[in-house]
Design an enzyme around this catalytic site. Structure first.
Site, PDB file in Angstrom:
ATOM      1  N   SER A 137     -12.040  -4.940  -0.635  1.00 22.64           N
ATOM      2  CA  SER A 137     -12.217  -5.460  -2.006  1.00 22.64           C
ATOM      3  C   SER A 137     -12.926  -6.809  -1.974  1.00 22.64           C
ATOM      4  CB  SER A 137     -10.873  -5.649  -2.721  1.00 22.64           C
ATOM      5  OG  SER A 137      -9.876  -4.828  -2.224  1.00 22.64           O
ATOM      6  N   THR A 138     -12.474  -7.688  -1.084  1.00 22.80           N
ATOM      7  CA  THR A 138     -13.085  -9.026  -1.011  1.00 22.80           C
ATOM      8  C   THR A 138     -14.543  -8.926  -0.576  1.00 22.80           C
ATOM      9  OG1 THR A 138     -10.911  -9.794  -0.335  1.00 22.80           O
ATOM     10  CG2 THR A 138     -12.719 -11.342  -0.059  1.00 22.80           C
ATOM     11  N   TYR A 186      -3.505   1.734   3.156  1.00 22.37           N
ATOM     12  CA  TYR A 186      -3.598   0.517   2.343  1.00 22.37           C
ATOM     13  C   TYR A 186      -2.825   0.709   1.042  1.00 22.37           C
ATOM     14  CZ  TYR A 186      -6.178  -3.544   0.365  1.00 22.37           C
ATOM     15  OH  TYR A 186      -6.554  -4.743  -0.175  1.00 22.37           O
ATOM     16  N   LYS A 191      -1.834  -1.850   5.482  1.00 21.38           N
ATOM     17  CA  LYS A 191      -2.134  -3.130   4.826  1.00 21.38           C
ATOM     18  C   LYS A 191      -1.331  -3.108   3.541  1.00 21.38           C
ATOM     19  CE  LYS A 191      -6.174  -5.833   3.225  1.00 21.38           C
ATOM     20  NZ  LYS A 191      -5.634  -6.295   1.965  1.00 21.38           N
ATOM     21  N   THR A 225      -0.210  -4.734   0.292  1.00 19.02           N
ATOM     22  CA  THR A 225      -0.448  -5.718  -0.772  1.00 19.02           C
ATOM     23  C   THR A 225       0.384  -5.290  -1.976  1.00 19.02           C
ATOM     24  OG1 THR A 225      -2.714  -6.033  -0.010  1.00 19.02           O
ATOM     25  CG2 THR A 225      -2.204  -6.825  -2.213  1.00 19.02           C
ATOM     26  N   GLY A 247      -0.628  -8.352   2.685  1.00 18.24           N
ATOM     27  CA  GLY A 247      -1.915  -8.498   2.000  1.00 18.24           C
ATOM     28  C   GLY A 247      -1.927  -9.437   0.809  1.00 18.24           C
ATOM     29  N   GLU A 253      -0.640 -15.115  -1.366  1.00 14.31           N
ATOM     30  CA  GLU A 253       0.373 -15.973  -2.006  1.00 14.31           C
ATOM     31  C   GLU A 253       1.731 -15.843  -1.322  1.00 14.31           C
ATOM     32  OE1 GLU A 253      -1.424 -13.589  -3.208  1.00 14.31           O
ATOM     33  OE2 GLU A 253      -2.121 -13.955  -5.242  1.00 14.31           O
TER      34      GLU A 253
HETATM   35  O1  MN9 Z   1      -5.175  -7.859  -0.215  1.00 14.92           O
HETATM   36  C1  MN9 Z   1      -6.504  -9.320  -1.504  1.00 14.92           C
HETATM   37  N1  MN9 Z   1      -6.307  -8.551  -2.679  1.00 14.92           N
HETATM   38  C2  MN9 Z   1      -7.325  -8.169  -3.429  1.00 14.92           C
HETATM   39  C3  MN9 Z   1      -6.153  -8.530  -0.310  1.00 14.92           C
HETATM   40  O2  MN9 Z   1      -8.475  -8.403  -3.159  1.00 14.92           O
HETATM   41  C4  MN9 Z   1      -6.985  -7.396  -4.647  1.00 14.92           C
HETATM   42  C5  MN9 Z   1      -5.667 -10.603  -1.502  1.00 14.92           C
HETATM   43  O3  MN9 Z   1      -6.140 -11.359  -0.425  1.00 14.92           O
HETATM   44  C6  MN9 Z   1      -5.790 -11.379  -2.798  1.00 14.92           C
HETATM   45  O4  MN9 Z   1      -7.139 -11.655  -3.075  1.00 14.92           O
HETATM   46  C7  MN9 Z   1      -5.028 -12.705  -2.750  1.00 14.92           C
HETATM   47  C8  MN9 Z   1      -5.116 -13.435  -4.087  1.00 14.92           C
HETATM   48  O5  MN9 Z   1      -4.361 -12.787  -5.065  1.00 14.92           O
HETATM   49  O6  MN9 Z   1      -3.721 -12.482  -2.402  1.00 14.92           O
END
Ligand code: MN9
Length: 309
Positions: A51-52, A140, A166, A168, A191, A194
């Site tokens: 995603s990033t 994931y 992974k 999140t 993931g 925060e």
């Molecule tokens: O899991 C990232 N999540 C998304 C990876 O890209 C949706 C995280 O690194 C978030 O960008 C991060 C900030 O909310 O925790």
């Protein structure tokens, strides 16, 4: 042949940004310099084209090319895991096979998304994908791509070749449950940047996330503090990280990350539309001054870029 096992993929792992130039073209030169910057800072591996990495804004050929450039530049210094997820099984298999040919150490995929696929369909997606290469698969869990319940995670873990997750999510108690019920060898990557501290203290093997491109040193120190059992130091580092993360989430986070890398000498370029950018000098100056104010208001000490602006 991969250079590393999945057990070598650990610590602080940037979900690598993909630099685009002012005209939104993939910028190979910038990509190479960002990779060197992150490895010099001491990251434990790289997770590409997720995603990033703005993966869903790229064509399959572009995604495959980004993976090739990353593997070439890394040159075996750290493990590389390529995210090869797409909605269609065929497309993901093609990306996985191209990532394998490029020389990645493992692949990873979000579940097929947009339509609410049934648990069996998600299971079959991962089974087909994992069978298509010799590489370990990191599944994931991410709410953006639909729910992966604990029962399904357990079923996925039984597929030969699936080596980790992974993870999140807004809750993290399942990290302990995964280790207890699936096994200590099943790799878990926390993931949510925060919650890096809680993820690691709950037994995650590493943390994969967006902000480890921008402030890797904060989270490398946090990881070391958790390893030493110094929870007070870890919490203070998480607070620094969160001040920066929550500020950035009020803008386009990937665009903020890319500029903050540039201020540290690793120009990560710009985002693709429909994301927006800090492209003029005035916009960039405004962003910098907001960060200077944040540093002062919150007495932030541990982030390298804040000392450079
Ligand atoms: O899991 C990232 N999540 C998304 C990876 O890209 C949706 C995280 O690194 C978030 O960008 C991060 C900030 O909310 O925790």
């Amino acid at each position: 042949m991969p250079n590393f096992d999945l057990s070598d993929f650990k610590g602080v792992i940037p979900a690598l940004i993909t630099p685009f130039d002012e005209s939104e073209r993939f910028d190979e030169t910038r990509m190479r310099s960002c990779i060197d910057f992150l490895i010099e800072r001491g990251v434990g591996g790289l997770y590409t084209t997720g995603s990033t990495g703005e993966t869903f804004l790229m064509s399959p050929d572009e995604r495959a090319r980004v993976v090739e450039i990353v593997v070439d530049q890394v040159a075996g210094r750290v493990p590389v895991v390529a995210h090869i997820g797409a909605i269609g099984t065929h497309l993901s298999i093609d990306l996985a096979q191209r990532a394998q040919s490029a020389g990645v150490d493992a692949v990873s995929s979000v579940p097929p998304f947009y339509w609410p696929f049934t648990p069996d369909q998600v299971f079959n997606y991962y089974a087909d994908l994992t069978a298509a290469t010799d590489l370990p698969m990191v599944v994931y869990k991410i709410p953006l791509a639909g729910e992966l319940g604990f029962d399904l995670v357990k079923r996925l873990a039984s597929i030969p070749g699936v080596g980790g997750i992974k993870y999140t999510a807004a809750t993290q108690f399942e990290i302990i449950r995964i280790k207890e019920e699936i096994g200590a060898d099943f790799r878990v990557y926390s993931g949510s940047d925060e919650m890096a501290m809680s993820g690691l203290s709950y037994g995650a093997d590493g943390i994969i996330g967006s902000f480890y491109n921008m402030i890797p040193e904060v989270f490398i120190a946090l990881n070391e503090a958790v390893e030493k059992g110094d929870m007070i130091r870890a919490k203070s580092l998480q607070e620094t990280g969160n001040a920066i993360i929550f500020f950035s989430l009020n803008h386009t986070p990937t665009a903020v990350i890319k500029r903050a890398m540039a201020w540290q000498g690793a120009d990560a370029g710009y985002c693709r539309r429909p994301f927006d950018n800090f492209i003029t000098e005035a916009q960039e100056e405004e962003l910098k001054s907001a960060f200077r104010k944040l540093k002062q208001d919150r007495s932030l000490k541990d982030a390298a870029f804040l000392e450079m602006i």
